[in-house]
Design a protein around this motif. Structure first.
Motif, PDB file in Angstrom:
ATOM      1  N   ASP A  41     -24.702 -25.548  21.188  1.00 53.91           N
ATOM      2  CA  ASP A  41     -24.334 -26.653  22.061  1.00 53.91           C
ATOM      3  C   ASP A  41     -23.527 -26.085  23.224  1.00 53.91           C
ATOM      4  O   ASP A  41     -22.535 -25.381  23.009  1.00 53.91           O
ATOM      5  N   ALA A  42     -23.931 -26.385  24.453  1.00 48.32           N
ATOM      6  CA  ALA A  42     -23.277 -25.825  25.643  1.00 48.32           C
ATOM      7  C   ALA A  42     -21.832 -26.296  25.792  1.00 48.32           C
ATOM      8  O   ALA A  42     -20.996 -25.558  26.322  1.00 48.32           O
ATOM      9  N   LYS A  43     -21.531 -27.482  25.321  1.00 45.30           N
ATOM     10  CA  LYS A  43     -20.170 -28.022  25.471  1.00 45.30           C
ATOM     11  C   LYS A  43     -19.220 -27.502  24.396  1.00 45.30           C
ATOM     12  O   LYS A  43     -18.069 -27.204  24.672  1.00 45.30           O
ATOM     13  N   THR A  44     -19.697 -27.416  23.158  1.00 41.71           N
ATOM     14  CA  THR A  44     -18.817 -27.052  22.045  1.00 41.71           C
ATOM     15  C   THR A  44     -19.007 -25.621  21.564  1.00 41.71           C
ATOM     16  O   THR A  44     -18.219 -25.126  20.779  1.00 41.71           O
ATOM     17  N   ASP A  45     -20.067 -24.964  21.998  1.00 43.45           N
ATOM     18  CA  ASP A  45     -20.429 -23.610  21.566  1.00 43.45           C
ATOM     19  C   ASP A  45     -20.723 -23.554  20.062  1.00 43.45           C
ATOM     20  O   ASP A  45     -20.682 -22.500  19.451  1.00 43.45           O
TER      21      ASP A  45
END
Length: 127
Positions: A41-45
């Motif tokens: 996930d790009a936001k949460t890694d």
């Protein structure tokens, strides 16, 4: 990432033992090459999906890729499925380019799902 992947493969509805690192290790002893693809996930890694991808090479210079019990992606959300599949597709094409010494004849996937959007299956042929 190993522990995180094992938890995801075990608990995801589309996953299973054949998407575990242990299965990939065993398959390597049987002549298969294995590649691990992770989707984050790009936001949460956070690791949200991916695929253990196996490659079997034949003596005639061809090979095929196999994703048993996978890929592990969000089949329930059509938009997420689309983007996760696109990322996996790029990674699969990279694996094929790495294996230039052999011609990859096909990719076999075996997701543990009962339904998915029609567009997802449109580029596949049932084996």
């Amino acid at each position: 990432m190993l522990a995180e992947w094992e938890i995801l493969a075990k608990n995801h509805a589309a996953g299973g033992f054949h998407q575990s690192f242990n299965w990939a290790k065993f398959q390597q002893t049987q002549g298969w090459e294995s590649y691990k693809i992770g989707l984050f996930d790009a936001k949460t890694d956070k690791l949200v999906g991916g695929a253990i991808t196996l490659e079997f090479s034949f003596s005639n210079g061809t090979s095929f890729l196999y994703i048993p019990e996978g890929p592990i992606i969000n089949y329930a959300n059509e938009e997420e499925l689309f983007w996760q599949w696109k990322a996996l597709e790029m990674a699969i094409h990279s694996i094929i380019k790495i294996s230039k010494k052999e011609k990859t004849t096909h990719v076999r996937i075996e997701p543990r799902i009962t339904n998915c959007p029609a567009w997802f299956l449109s580029k596949f042929q049932k084996a």
